[in-house]
Design a protein around this motif. Structure first.
Motif, short mmCIF file in Angstrom:
data_model
loop_
_atom_site.label_atom_id
_atom_site.label_comp_id
_atom_site.label_asym_id
_atom_site.label_seq_id
_atom_site.Cartn_x
_atom_site.Cartn_y
_atom_site.Cartn_z
N LYS A 237 60.61 33.78 67.58
CA LYS A 237 61.63 34.81 67.38
C LYS A 237 61.08 35.96 66.56
O LYS A 237 61.33 37.14 66.86
CB LYS A 237 62.86 34.21 66.70
N VAL B 116 60.71 40.01 67.92
CA VAL B 116 61.41 41.17 67.36
C VAL B 116 60.50 42.10 66.56
O VAL B 116 60.89 43.23 66.26
CB VAL B 116 62.60 40.73 66.49
N THR C 81 68.44 28.50 72.56
CA THR C 81 69.11 29.72 72.09
C THR C 81 70.14 30.27 73.05
O THR C 81 70.97 31.11 72.67
CB THR C 81 68.07 30.83 71.82
N PHE D 121 66.26 37.83 74.38
CA PHE D 121 66.32 37.83 72.92
C PHE D 121 65.67 39.09 72.37
O PHE D 121 66.19 39.73 71.46
CB PHE D 121 65.61 36.59 72.38
N ARG D 122 64.51 39.46 72.92
CA ARG D 122 63.81 40.68 72.49
C ARG D 122 64.66 41.92 72.75
O ARG D 122 64.75 42.81 71.91
CB ARG D 122 62.45 40.76 73.17
N LEU E 90 67.83 42.11 72.90
CA LEU E 90 69.02 42.12 72.07
C LEU E 90 68.73 42.44 70.62
O LEU E 90 69.49 43.16 69.97
CB LEU E 90 69.73 40.75 72.17
N TYR E 91 67.62 41.89 70.10
CA TYR E 91 67.34 42.02 68.67
C TYR E 91 66.09 42.84 68.33
O TYR E 91 65.88 43.17 67.17
CB TYR E 91 67.18 40.64 68.04
#
Length: 277
Positions: A232, A236, A265, A272-273, A275-276
């Motif tokens: 994670k 990010v 997740t 994920f990238r 989004l964050y």
């Protein structure tokens, strides 16, 4: 000597926990408390900083050294005191609750909860000192900090206590937390259950059992969680490709990494990238 600090009712009524009073007993060889059931309606927490004391539990006298403590639930009968030959320096808090019960899991209810502080001792004593200082110089603006200090004390105690007092007494629990720190620091390396168990000095089967007792999850699951957390951070904070991130996080196959990341997740690494990141 005896120090008592009484606090006004908080202006915000929804703190998870908040002290009704707090203080300290020291250099008092005659200190003893006997309270019948129903006399004290708050939780009663004591932490022994130095000296010795005792608690009567199930008809037996339980000796308590420095670095230990006890908790009574609301309305419980209470019987405890100092060792007159080595009087304790004990910090105490009587506190109310508004949602703390799930955290305490019934501790102090029905029978007194006895505990040792072990590796959390400094943190607990510092939080208690902060709580006492803020309470003694009370200002309404400090209500959140007072509540937070008390919550930190309770959370640290429960984190340290674990599920098996046998582990805390033997030192095995502390060793397992050291192993957990090692796993987290080296999760990107080629670790597996056998290599971690060898380093800890146990067979894989025995190591898995005592690690789960202490940490609350298996070592392989803990290793996987550490790797996903590392991934994670890469997602990010770096422009690395997903395949490279899988490798840098300790996964040998990017397809397995993507599948596992999604299962844990609910998002793919790219989602994920996006989004964050």
């Amino acid at each position: 000597m005896r120090e008592h600090i009484y606090l006004p009712q908080p202006s915000y009524l929804h703190y998870v926990c908040y002290p009704e009073s707090c203080g300290r007993y020291y250099l008092d060889p005659e200190h003893r408390e006997r309270r019948p059931a129903g006399m004290l309606n708050e939780y009663n927490l004591h932490i022994i900083v130095s000296g010795k004391g005792y608690v009567m539990a199930e008809g037996e006298r339980q000796e308590l050294p420095a670095g230990s403590g006890f908790l009574y639930g609301p309305g419980e009968s209470q019987d405890y005191g100092t060792d007159p030959e080595d009087p304790w320096d004990v910090r105490w808090v009587h506190f109310a609750w508004n949602g703390i019960e799930p955290l305490l899991e019934g501790k102090g209810r029905g029978e007194v909860w006895l505990f040792t502080l072990a590796q959390q001792r400094i943190r607990v004593e510092q939080a208690l000192e902060r709580l006492t200082r803020l309470s003694g110089a009370f200002e309404s603006a400090n209500e959140p900090a007072i509540s937070a200090s008390l919550y930190e004390v309770l959370a640290a105690l429960l984190y340290n206590a674990g599920r098996h007092r046998r582990l805390a007494r033997s030192g095995t629990r502390e060793k397992m937390f050291e192993v957990a720190d090692y796993i987290r620091a080296n999760c990107a390396k080629n670790l597996n259950l056998t290599s971690i168990a060898d380093k800890a000095g146990y067979s894989p089967y025995h190591f898995t059992r005592i690690f789960r007792d202490a940490v609350g999850k298996s070592p392989t699951h803990y290793l996987t969680e550490c790797r996903i957390l590392l991934a994670k951070n890469f997602l990010v904070s770096t422009p690395l490709a997903i395949k490279q991130i899988a490798y840098e996080s300790g996964f040998s196959q990017s397809s397995y990494f993507i599948s596992l990341f999604h299962r844990m997740t609910g998002l793919t690494p790219q989602q994920f990238r996006d989004l964050y990141g």
